[in-house]
Design an enzyme around this catalytic site. Structure first.
Site, PDB file in Angstrom:
ATOM      1  N   GLY A   1       0.840  -1.197   0.000  1.00  0.00           N
ATOM      2  CA  GLY A   1       0.000   0.000   0.000  1.00  0.00           C
ATOM      3  C   GLY A   1       0.871   1.242   0.000  1.00  0.00           C
ATOM      4  O   GLY A   1       1.896   1.283   0.668  1.00  0.00           O
TER       5      GLY A   1
ATOM      6  N   ALA B   1      15.312  10.972  -1.471  1.00  0.00           N
ATOM      7  CA  ALA B   1      16.499  10.903  -0.617  1.00  0.00           C
ATOM      8  C   ALA B   1      17.413   9.770  -1.058  1.00  0.00           C
ATOM      9  O   ALA B   1      18.643   9.919  -1.089  1.00  0.00           O
ATOM     10  CB  ALA B   1      16.083  10.726   0.841  1.00  0.00           C
TER      11      ALA B   1
ATOM     12  N   ARG C   1      19.191  10.847  -4.356  1.00  0.00           N
ATOM     13  CA  ARG C   1      20.206  11.899  -4.202  1.00  0.00           C
ATOM     14  C   ARG C   1      21.384  11.444  -3.340  1.00  0.00           C
ATOM     15  O   ARG C   1      22.514  11.893  -3.548  1.00  0.00           O
ATOM     16  CB  ARG C   1      19.564  13.157  -3.627  1.00  0.00           C
ATOM     17  CG  ARG C   1      18.556  13.740  -4.609  1.00  0.00           C
ATOM     18  CD  ARG C   1      18.227  15.168  -4.360  1.00  0.00           C
ATOM     19  NE  ARG C   1      17.550  15.719  -5.531  1.00  0.00           N
ATOM     20  CZ  ARG C   1      17.023  16.934  -5.589  1.00  0.00           C
ATOM     21  NH1 ARG C   1      17.107  17.739  -4.536  1.00  0.00           N
ATOM     22  NH2 ARG C   1      16.440  17.365  -6.681  1.00  0.00           N
TER      23      ARG C   1
ATOM     24  N   ARG D   1       1.005  -5.137  -5.279  1.00  0.00           N
ATOM     25  CA  ARG D   1       1.253  -6.401  -4.582  1.00  0.00           C
ATOM     26  C   ARG D   1       1.468  -7.448  -5.669  1.00  0.00           C
ATOM     27  O   ARG D   1       0.628  -7.631  -6.539  1.00  0.00           O
ATOM     28  CB  ARG D   1       0.064  -6.769  -3.690  1.00  0.00           C
ATOM     29  CG  ARG D   1      -0.046  -5.864  -2.478  1.00  0.00           C
ATOM     30  CD  ARG D   1      -1.090  -6.333  -1.478  1.00  0.00           C
ATOM     31  NE  ARG D   1      -1.016  -5.537  -0.256  1.00  0.00           N
ATOM     32  CZ  ARG D   1      -1.501  -4.300  -0.144  1.00  0.00           C
ATOM     33  NH1 ARG D   1      -2.120  -3.739  -1.162  1.00  0.00           N
ATOM     34  NH2 ARG D   1      -1.358  -3.625   1.000  1.00  0.00           N
TER      35      ARG D   1
ATOM     36  N   ASP E   1       5.506  -4.793   6.133  1.00  0.00           N
ATOM     37  CA  ASP E   1       5.835  -6.181   6.478  1.00  0.00           C
ATOM     38  C   ASP E   1       6.006  -7.092   5.267  1.00  0.00           C
ATOM     39  O   ASP E   1       7.026  -7.761   5.105  1.00  0.00           O
ATOM     40  CB  ASP E   1       4.683  -6.785   7.298  1.00  0.00           C
ATOM     41  CG  ASP E   1       4.748  -6.391   8.744  1.00  0.00           C
ATOM     42  OD1 ASP E   1       5.495  -5.427   9.047  1.00  0.00           O
ATOM     43  OD2 ASP E   1       4.060  -7.019   9.554  1.00  0.00           O
TER      44      ASP E   1
ATOM     45  N   SER F   1       6.397  -6.464   2.141  1.00  0.00           N
ATOM     46  CA  SER F   1       7.478  -6.079   1.233  1.00  0.00           C
ATOM     47  C   SER F   1       8.822  -6.532   1.782  1.00  0.00           C
ATOM     48  O   SER F   1       9.698  -6.971   1.036  1.00  0.00           O
ATOM     49  CB  SER F   1       7.489  -4.557   1.059  1.00  0.00           C
ATOM     50  OG  SER F   1       6.193  -4.091   0.760  1.00  0.00           O
TER      51      SER F   1
ATOM     52  N   THR G   1       4.289   2.954   5.527  1.00  0.00           N
ATOM     53  CA  THR G   1       2.901   2.525   5.700  1.00  0.00           C
ATOM     54  C   THR G   1       2.237   3.500   6.645  1.00  0.00           C
ATOM     55  O   THR G   1       2.889   4.026   7.543  1.00  0.00           O
ATOM     56  CB  THR G   1       2.804   1.101   6.274  1.00  0.00           C
ATOM     57  OG1 THR G   1       1.483   0.921   6.833  1.00  0.00           O
ATOM     58  CG2 THR G   1       3.799   0.876   7.411  1.00  0.00           C
TER      59      THR G   1
ATOM     60  N   ASP H   1       0.055   2.742   8.821  1.00  0.00           N
ATOM     61  CA  ASP H   1      -0.484   2.064   9.993  1.00  0.00           C
ATOM     62  C   ASP H   1       0.389   2.134  11.237  1.00  0.00           C
ATOM     63  O   ASP H   1      -0.068   1.843  12.343  1.00  0.00           O
ATOM     64  CB  ASP H   1      -0.752   0.586   9.663  1.00  0.00           C
ATOM     65  CG  ASP H   1      -1.936   0.429   8.738  1.00  0.00           C
ATOM     66  OD1 ASP H   1      -2.756   1.355   8.668  1.00  0.00           O
ATOM     67  OD2 ASP H   1      -2.040  -0.620   8.083  1.00  0.00           O
TER      68      ASP H   1
ATOM     69  N   ASP I   1       2.607   0.188  12.339  1.00  0.00           N
ATOM     70  CA  ASP I   1       2.620  -1.081  13.070  1.00  0.00           C
ATOM     71  C   ASP I   1       3.913  -1.870  12.871  1.00  0.00           C
ATOM     72  O   ASP I   1       3.927  -3.082  13.063  1.00  0.00           O
ATOM     73  CB  ASP I   1       1.422  -1.929  12.646  1.00  0.00           C
ATOM     74  CG  ASP I   1       1.410  -2.209  11.157  1.00  0.00           C
ATOM     75  OD1 ASP I   1       2.200  -1.564  10.429  1.00  0.00           O
ATOM     76  OD2 ASP I   1       0.627  -3.041  10.711  1.00  0.00           O
TER      77      ASP I   1
ATOM     78  N   ARG J   1     -17.535  16.668  12.900  1.00  0.00           N
ATOM     79  CA  ARG J   1     -17.976  17.190  14.188  1.00  0.00           C
ATOM     80  C   ARG J   1     -18.858  18.435  14.007  1.00  0.00           C
ATOM     81  O   ARG J   1     -19.820  18.632  14.735  1.00  0.00           O
ATOM     82  CB  ARG J   1     -16.788  17.530  15.082  1.00  0.00           C
ATOM     83  CG  ARG J   1     -17.188  18.126  16.434  1.00  0.00           C
ATOM     84  CD  ARG J   1     -15.988  18.315  17.329  1.00  0.00           C
ATOM     85  NE  ARG J   1     -15.430  17.051  17.746  1.00  0.00           N
ATOM     86  CZ  ARG J   1     -15.974  16.271  18.675  1.00  0.00           C
ATOM     87  NH1 ARG J   1     -17.090  16.645  19.292  1.00  0.00           N
ATOM     88  NH2 ARG J   1     -15.412  15.134  18.995  1.00  0.00           N
TER      89      ARG J   1
ATOM     90  N   ARG K   1      -6.055  -2.372  10.265  1.00  0.00           N
ATOM     91  CA  ARG K   1      -6.592  -3.728  10.329  1.00  0.00           C
ATOM     92  C   ARG K   1      -6.085  -4.454  11.575  1.00  0.00           C
ATOM     93  O   ARG K   1      -6.825  -5.168  12.241  1.00  0.00           O
ATOM     94  CB  ARG K   1      -6.165  -4.516   9.088  1.00  0.00           C
ATOM     95  CG  ARG K   1      -7.313  -4.932   8.220  1.00  0.00           C
ATOM     96  CD  ARG K   1      -6.822  -5.635   6.969  1.00  0.00           C
ATOM     97  NE  ARG K   1      -6.733  -4.712   5.844  1.00  0.00           N
ATOM     98  CZ  ARG K   1      -7.757  -4.482   5.011  1.00  0.00           C
ATOM     99  NH1 ARG K   1      -8.900  -5.093   5.161  1.00  0.00           N
ATOM    100  NH2 ARG K   1      -7.618  -3.625   4.023  1.00  0.00           N
TER     101      ARG K   1
ATOM    102  N   GLY L   1     -11.334  14.540  20.412  1.00  0.00           N
ATOM    103  CA  GLY L   1     -12.246  14.483  21.548  1.00  0.00           C
ATOM    104  C   GLY L   1     -13.338  13.440  21.390  1.00  0.00           C
ATOM    105  O   GLY L   1     -14.492  13.679  21.767  1.00  0.00           O
TER     106      GLY L   1
ATOM    107  N   ARG M   1      -4.861   7.504   2.645  1.00  0.00           N
ATOM    108  CA  ARG M   1      -3.564   7.089   2.084  1.00  0.00           C
ATOM    109  C   ARG M   1      -2.888   8.200   1.293  1.00  0.00           C
ATOM    110  O   ARG M   1      -1.708   8.100   0.967  1.00  0.00           O
ATOM    111  CB  ARG M   1      -3.742   5.891   1.138  1.00  0.00           C
ATOM    112  CG  ARG M   1      -4.100   4.620   1.820  1.00  0.00           C
ATOM    113  CD  ARG M   1      -3.679   3.424   0.976  1.00  0.00           C
ATOM    114  NE  ARG M   1      -3.940   2.208   1.705  1.00  0.00           N
ATOM    115  CZ  ARG M   1      -3.163   1.734   2.666  1.00  0.00           C
ATOM    116  NH1 ARG M   1      -2.053   2.370   2.998  1.00  0.00           N
ATOM    117  NH2 ARG M   1      -3.482   0.629   3.313  1.00  0.00           N
TER     118      ARG M   1
END
Lengths: 331, 331, 331, 331
Positions: C18, C29, C32, C79, C110, C112, C133, C135, C137, C162, C179, C193, C263
């Site tokens: 993703g 980066a 270069r 993927r 993960d 990848s 990513t 996430d 995680d 809101r 997920r 809040g 994303r």
């Protein structure tokens, strides 16, 4: 295949003068409309200098993908000294001839249109203009490409300044763009609840400004924003701040000049749609045999205005807006 | 009912010094944490002046609703001359006593903490500080409340300026806040691909800057952004622009001073969460009997730092970041 | 010339899995830094499929200009089913060999990294990973590239919701990405809040949720936001809304699934700087002879973590944050 | 003192129906214009329910400070079942009488105006309407309050989705608001370069959509955005995605329903200025003896339209815009 009355085969497009958000959306529309009508489209880089120095590249419809929401101008822009001379314009015409370009779409402001008009008169190159400037000061269109984006950039900046103005009970003088026109100042001033708005079109006096401060104090206002157009006749923001501090030594007075952030940024929907419509209209106008006009939008309809009118006349500030500002800010 | 070791019944909270985004989120957290531990919370308006002049109001948990995403400070802030005197602090202590307030949470920077420390030493009012400033120059915390928001405000502005810089092949000197610290300049410079970054912590020479321009020209770069912290030793943006124009007459050099937009705006998530955590920690710290410390976050953990350390020491610029900037910008 | 211990001449870079905001800043980066160390850099398009099908292009330092603030990934991502097979990885290695590429920088998550590890074990292609990513995680780094941007995108969306929730006294269930991890939900829930926050790491019960509603009613709250991570165990937002409506027929309950806006977008300063630092570190790590590690940032320092650890272990939710949320939201 | 022909002393104001950005700016303008003309202004909370249940509060000019840039409606809004009955409207009239309120300003859409008209016919309460809805589907004004903000919110969201769509070569079906009107879909579709736009006003066929996909494939487009108005006749986004996947199994098809983020957010400058002008105009219209009309803006001028016309007629989609979309997207 849609009809191409004028049998154009090659059209050039350039951006000139100060850049404005939405110029890329207009470019994209010109390129794709050319393609739709089976016309080859040529991008001229760096404004009129690109014509003089032959910085020209053919643009296919996929070359302008992902441009609609991009600020600035991919073609780059410049103010050309050489193009102000007959000799310069002659060189430009030679480049045009060399590439077989038959007509131009010129995206820019007053100065850019004046140049195109001279090129037409002297060298016979037909063109249609698209009003691209944040100042909204071009006659023949309700809005110029980039104006709506600039309004929102300015208002977002003033909203931020208001946070700190309110937190510290400060008076802020904020300079916004507009050398000859107060559209940005007036509309953003209303939109941000400015205490006073100083624009080139109005004769303001320092006494009126001080009257505003006195009223504000009476109403219990503890912080204030004054929006000032660059071209305001009363004096620059630094002088205004100085005079105010002399009259009201108890005020905590600050100055911010918003500067070039006003020219950049991803265009708003209004600017993207306006630029797209005018880009289509400009190419279709050329195809229909029009020349030496500006494609504009009035009351949501496409209107073509003779370029001399677009240059000479000016959009007028709506007096009703000034009244609205006075009613709403003075309380 | 959660435990309140120190048996506090009444805590006051104030914001002092320059405002920063997230101060309201910190205030909300202080008020609600007090309520959670059954402590009455008092809001002191206008910083230390509010203590001297008794501008104090009790704040229930619902009084701070819809504040977490609001820029500025609802309590307002000020720099108090009177509080710098022993006499002023005596008056402040009297107000505190009158309301039965037993401890303070002070949201602000160095100067605000110094004031609180004196109030403690002379009048015995315990307090805990929360670092609220956009400059990120306070020792004892990885980030100050408002810093992350200021970074993003600055980068958004420079992104806009880059649109117009690129369109016109211009060199822009952009002044950002940071009288003593280059955190904002260094991080936003890297984030916007600035050609060079001038900060107070580094000894730059005009030759180094010109070297950058020479390299850029060699690489074919046609426009450049130079980010300059207010406190840079080499000279202000206007002088730098002048010297650059003298050396490179062919450059189209412009200056923008971003100014007070950097202090305002709705706080980022990082600032809202940081402010919330520090607000909870400050009240819990007081309950646990801490005094005269600053609640900060280091490596994502709450850390309390003695206030003298927080004032005297300073966060250091990470040399690795300067190297990263050099590697990435010079190409 | 800076030192290149490992004498690499050609390095390849790809984005996989993703996409996340800041991947382009990392790519820039890498490109270069390669150039800085006199290494040729090759961009592999469409993730591992690009290796298999030889979609590879050399990238000079100017090819990545204007990328640092652009969302998505210019290299595109995918993927790859074929790369999950030994045969696929063999083809990939052949392409790598053909171009003379000696090592890879893999920007992704993960999955990848698992692929890169297998390619190393079977085919001997060294690599370093960069965690890209939203996430957050991945073990071995405090933050993943894209996470901070996603937090702010989500909070801006919830701030808007809101407005309408408050105007209509509504209860909103808002699903955010995550997920397996509740980082986005927990931090944006605190930042906006939210009355309650449901994340995969916590065992929530519907009774706890109803308890929150009962408390809120008692406190006089008339509208509420519940932030729910995709992977929450209690049930999806639609079921939660249904159960809530059954229990509290008087509530005006609504659901919003934020989806893919999370994303995209221009990366925040934190993500641009993180991506820039990790891109430099990954290339320098390869040069220093490291392999099969992930470049991450811990407590503001670059840290290399063995790739197996990065894959197997997981960042844990900070319990203190859950407590902060409980204290602040329940009032 | 400005003239008040109708000698009104007390005017009430309410917001009703779905909220829209700019309602607060309109409220502010109504309150301050009343004050300017020495009329007491009463805010009615929760729409018509507030009239029935007497939720009314007097609003001084300073009570609406800092509201101009705030999303949602401070007065809150609701759809009232009871007000649809004669009995309900009788109760409402009694409340009005009790407070001595002589006329109403009603900010809302079709349904709100219908209610006001009945209240006038049965109970003789004069009113003027202000069109507040994001859908732009009210006759008698070029733009409704909130529409411009919604356009920009939607386009920003789609710009983000495009990042990820492009990175993964995906087809996205995006549902935007517009049960009966395609203004949002059409304008944001053009502004984001959507491949196709499906709106209630047009009879689209699935074959046309597939034709678009076939053309796009031929042109080498690898990702596509389809913008679909809620009220589109061809089917919801989920069905469209399913059919597309059946026809083109190789496509990676995704769906996003933007939902309630479209109603919130700080209003754009255009909406703030429009709302301010209509707020002033509504109060001045009442003072001038007008009744049962809607204040709108046509070609930048204030126009009053009989409320029956505003309700019965509808703004038509501009066919030129559809053509523009077709020319620009198909390449």
């Amino acid at each position: 295949m849609p009809e191409n009355n004028n049998k154009y085969k090659k059209i050039g497009v350039l951006t000139s003068g100060g850049d404005s958000p939405g110029m890329n959306a207009a470019l994209r529309a010109v390129v794709r409309t050319c393609n739709y009508y089976d016309i080859n489209c040529y991008g001229i880089r760096m404004g009129y200098d690109g014509l003089i120095n032959d910085h020209i590249v053919e643009l296919g419809p996929r070359s302008v993908k992902n441009l609609i929401n991009k600020g600035g101008t991919e073609l780059k822009s410049a103010r050309s000294e050489e193009f102000r001379t007959v000799e310069g314009r002659k060189k430009a015409a030679e480049t045009i001839k060399k590439h077989g370009i038959e007509a131009l779409v010129v995206i820019g402001g007053d100065g850019s249109f004046t140049g195109a008009m001279k090129l037409y008169e002297e060298q016979g190159v037909p063109f249609i203009g698209i009003p691209g400037t944040i100042d909204n000061d071009i006659f023949g269109t309700d809005y110029t490409v980039g104006y709506d984006t600039a309004l929102n950039t300015v208002a977002e900046a003033i909203d931020k300044i208001r946070d700190t103005a309110t937190s510290h009970n400060r008076v802020f003088f904020i300079e916004v763009m507009g050398r000859d026109a107060g559209f940005i100042a007036l509309n953003t001033g209303i939109a941000t609840g400015a205490l006073d708005i100083l624009i080139p079109e109005e004769k303001d006096s320092i006494e009126d400004l001080f009257q505003s401060f006195d009223n504000a104090k009476k109403k219990g206002k503890t912080s204030s924003i004054i929006v000032v157009a660059e071209g305001d006749k009363l004096g620059g923001v630094y002088d205004l701040a100085k005079f105010t501090k002399m009259k009201y030594p108890e005020f905590d007075v600050r100055v911010t000049v918003l500067g070039h952030i006003q020219r950049g940024g991803s265009p708003t929907v209004a600017d993207r749609v306006l630029a797209s419509r005018l880009g289509v209209a400009a190419v279709e106008g050329l195809i229909d045999g029009r020349c030496c006009v500006m494609a504009g939008m009035q009351s949501s309809k496409i209107v073509f205005t003779p370029i001399e009118e677009a240059i000479k006349k000016h959009n007028e500030i709506d007096k009703e807006l000034i009244k609205v500002s006075n009613i709403l800010s003075m309380q």
